[in-house]
Design a protein around this motif. Sequence first.
Motif, PDB file in Angstrom:
ATOM      1  N   VAL A  84       0.837  -1.205   0.000  1.00 46.28           N
ATOM      2  CA  VAL A  84       0.000   0.000   0.000  1.00 46.28           C
ATOM      3  C   VAL A  84       0.873   1.257   0.000  1.00 46.28           C
ATOM      4  CG1 VAL A  84      -1.667   1.338   1.353  1.00 46.28           C
ATOM      5  CG2 VAL A  84      -1.987  -1.119   1.074  1.00 46.28           C
ATOM      6  N   VAL A  85       1.862   1.316   0.898  1.00 45.74           N
ATOM      7  CA  VAL A  85       2.725   2.495   1.010  1.00 45.74           C
ATOM      8  C   VAL A  85       3.487   2.746  -0.289  1.00 45.74           C
ATOM      9  CG1 VAL A  85       4.773   3.402   2.187  1.00 45.74           C
ATOM     10  CG2 VAL A  85       2.924   2.393   3.518  1.00 45.74           C
TER      11      VAL A  85
ATOM     12  N   LYS B  70       0.051   1.897 -11.877  1.00 46.44           N
ATOM     13  CA  LYS B  70       1.461   2.135 -11.550  1.00 46.44           C
ATOM     14  C   LYS B  70       2.324   0.997 -12.081  1.00 46.44           C
ATOM     15  CE  LYS B  70       3.872   4.139  -7.681  1.00 46.44           C
ATOM     16  NZ  LYS B  70       3.980   5.413  -8.315  1.00 46.44           N
ATOM     17  N   VAL B  71       1.855  -0.230 -11.923  1.00 44.32           N
ATOM     18  CA  VAL B  71       2.591  -1.393 -12.425  1.00 44.32           C
ATOM     19  C   VAL B  71       2.630  -1.373 -13.951  1.00 44.32           C
ATOM     20  CG1 VAL B  71       2.610  -3.918 -12.531  1.00 44.32           C
ATOM     21  CG2 VAL B  71       2.073  -2.758 -10.377  1.00 44.32           C
ATOM     22  N   LEU B  72       1.504  -1.083 -14.570  1.00 40.14           N
ATOM     23  CA  LEU B  72       1.466  -1.038 -16.039  1.00 40.14           C
ATOM     24  C   LEU B  72       2.344   0.089 -16.574  1.00 40.14           C
ATOM     25  CD1 LEU B  72      -2.308  -1.847 -16.629  1.00 40.14           C
ATOM     26  CD2 LEU B  72      -0.344  -3.356 -16.987  1.00 40.14           C
ATOM     27  N   ALA B  73       2.444   1.196 -15.830  1.00 43.85           N
ATOM     28  CA  ALA B  73       3.333   2.288 -16.254  1.00 43.85           C
ATOM     29  C   ALA B  73       4.789   1.857 -16.180  1.00 43.85           C
ATOM     30  CB  ALA B  73       3.099   3.526 -15.394  1.00 43.85           C
ATOM     31  N   PHE B  74       5.137   0.988 -15.233  1.00 47.74           N
ATOM     32  CA  PHE B  74       6.502   0.459 -15.161  1.00 47.74           C
ATOM     33  C   PHE B  74       6.800  -0.406 -16.385  1.00 47.74           C
ATOM     34  CE2 PHE B  74       9.186  -3.200 -14.024  1.00 47.74           C
ATOM     35  CZ  PHE B  74      10.382  -2.534 -13.798  1.00 47.74           C
ATOM     36  N   LEU B  75       5.801  -1.154 -16.832  1.00 50.26           N
ATOM     37  CA  LEU B  75       5.998  -2.044 -17.981  1.00 50.26           C
ATOM     38  C   LEU B  75       5.971  -1.291 -19.308  1.00 50.26           C
ATOM     39  CD1 LEU B  75       3.736  -4.991 -16.776  1.00 50.26           C
ATOM     40  CD2 LEU B  75       6.234  -4.835 -16.673  1.00 50.26           C
ATOM     41  N   ASP B  76       5.517  -0.047 -19.313  1.00 52.37           N
ATOM     42  CA  ASP B  76       5.411   0.758 -20.529  1.00 52.37           C
ATOM     43  C   ASP B  76       6.713   1.526 -20.772  1.00 52.37           C
ATOM     44  OD1 ASP B  76       4.518   2.145 -22.727  1.00 52.37           O
ATOM     45  OD2 ASP B  76       3.171   3.466 -21.590  1.00 52.37           O
ATOM     46  N   ILE B  77       7.753   0.802 -21.167  1.00 49.54           N
ATOM     47  CA  ILE B  77       9.071   1.442 -21.323  1.00 49.54           C
ATOM     48  C   ILE B  77       9.142   2.362 -22.533  1.00 49.54           C
ATOM     49  CG2 ILE B  77      10.344  -0.301 -20.038  1.00 49.54           C
ATOM     50  CD1 ILE B  77      11.094  -1.573 -22.704  1.00 49.54           C
TER      51      ILE B  77
ATOM     52  N   PRO C  51      -0.537  -7.995  -4.378  1.00 52.22           N
ATOM     53  CA  PRO C  51      -1.182  -6.696  -4.547  1.00 52.22           C
ATOM     54  C   PRO C  51      -2.681  -6.794  -4.844  1.00 52.22           C
ATOM     55  CG  PRO C  51       0.913  -6.715  -5.677  1.00 52.22           C
ATOM     56  CD  PRO C  51       0.655  -8.119  -5.210  1.00 52.22           C
ATOM     57  N   ALA C  52      -3.097  -7.830  -5.540  1.00 50.24           N
ATOM     58  CA  ALA C  52      -4.531  -7.972  -5.828  1.00 50.24           C
ATOM     59  C   ALA C  52      -5.314  -8.172  -4.533  1.00 50.24           C
ATOM     60  CB  ALA C  52      -4.765  -9.140  -6.786  1.00 50.24           C
ATOM     61  N   LEU C  53      -4.796  -9.007  -3.634  1.00 50.04           N
ATOM     62  CA  LEU C  53      -5.485  -9.212  -2.361  1.00 50.04           C
ATOM     63  C   LEU C  53      -5.512  -7.930  -1.534  1.00 50.04           C
ATOM     64  CD1 LEU C  53      -4.162 -12.756  -1.398  1.00 50.04           C
ATOM     65  CD2 LEU C  53      -6.451 -12.148  -2.231  1.00 50.04           C
ATOM     66  N   ALA C  54      -4.396  -7.208  -1.520  1.00 54.02           N
ATOM     67  CA  ALA C  54      -4.355  -5.948  -0.772  1.00 54.02           C
ATOM     68  C   ALA C  54      -5.306  -4.919  -1.376  1.00 54.02           C
ATOM     69  CB  ALA C  54      -2.929  -5.407  -0.739  1.00 54.02           C
TER      70      ALA C  54
ATOM     71  N   THR D  50     -11.142  -5.643  -9.521  1.00 56.96           N
ATOM     72  CA  THR D  50     -10.197  -6.327  -8.636  1.00 56.96           C
ATOM     73  C   THR D  50     -10.838  -7.576  -8.060  1.00 56.96           C
ATOM     74  OG1 THR D  50      -9.210  -4.204  -8.076  1.00 56.96           O
ATOM     75  CG2 THR D  50      -8.701  -6.059  -6.626  1.00 56.96           C
ATOM     76  N   TRP D  51     -12.091  -7.469  -7.646  1.00 59.13           N
ATOM     77  CA  TRP D  51     -12.796  -8.641  -7.115  1.00 59.13           C
ATOM     78  C   TRP D  51     -12.905  -9.720  -8.180  1.00 59.13           C
ATOM     79  CZ3 TRP D  51     -14.138  -9.792  -2.187  1.00 59.13           C
ATOM     80  CH2 TRP D  51     -14.002  -8.772  -1.253  1.00 59.13           C
TER      81      TRP D  51
END
Length: 144
Positions: A19-20, A28-35, A105-108, A117-118
């Motif tokens: 979370v933090v 955010k994760v997809l933006a990391f993968l979008d090089i 992360p999905a569970l969180a 997400t559900w």
Amino acid sequence: MPMMIVALVAGLLFGSGLVVSGMIDPAKVLAFLDIAGNWDPSLAFVMAAAIPVAMIGFRASRSRSEPVCGGRFAAPTKSGPDGRLALGAVLFGAGWGLVGYCPGPALAALSYGDPATWLFVAAMVAGMAVRGLPVPGRATRSKA
């Protein structure tokens, strides 16, 4: 009972870290993968910070004959990759790249209440359940 408390505390610590760090946000994760586009390197920093912490834990475990909260260490039984590992890695990476979630992360992120997400978590749990079913012609694994 003490092991369950340790597991709960470890899970809460892990989830709080997700979370933090913002890693429960699939964008955010997809933006990391979008090089090639609007790249966000923050996931690399999260991973870089996690590696030394894990190394400390693995080093500390080498000097012990048994775990603090368990009967024995569960070391891998295979020494190299195989087809099942490669297929699992491909499926995990494809799912992660398509929707920006992996299991932790999905569970969180369930706390956000987003129906997508559900749905992802329901599909993930269904996949885990299907994986546990016996397959004709293949010996079932023991749950040691």
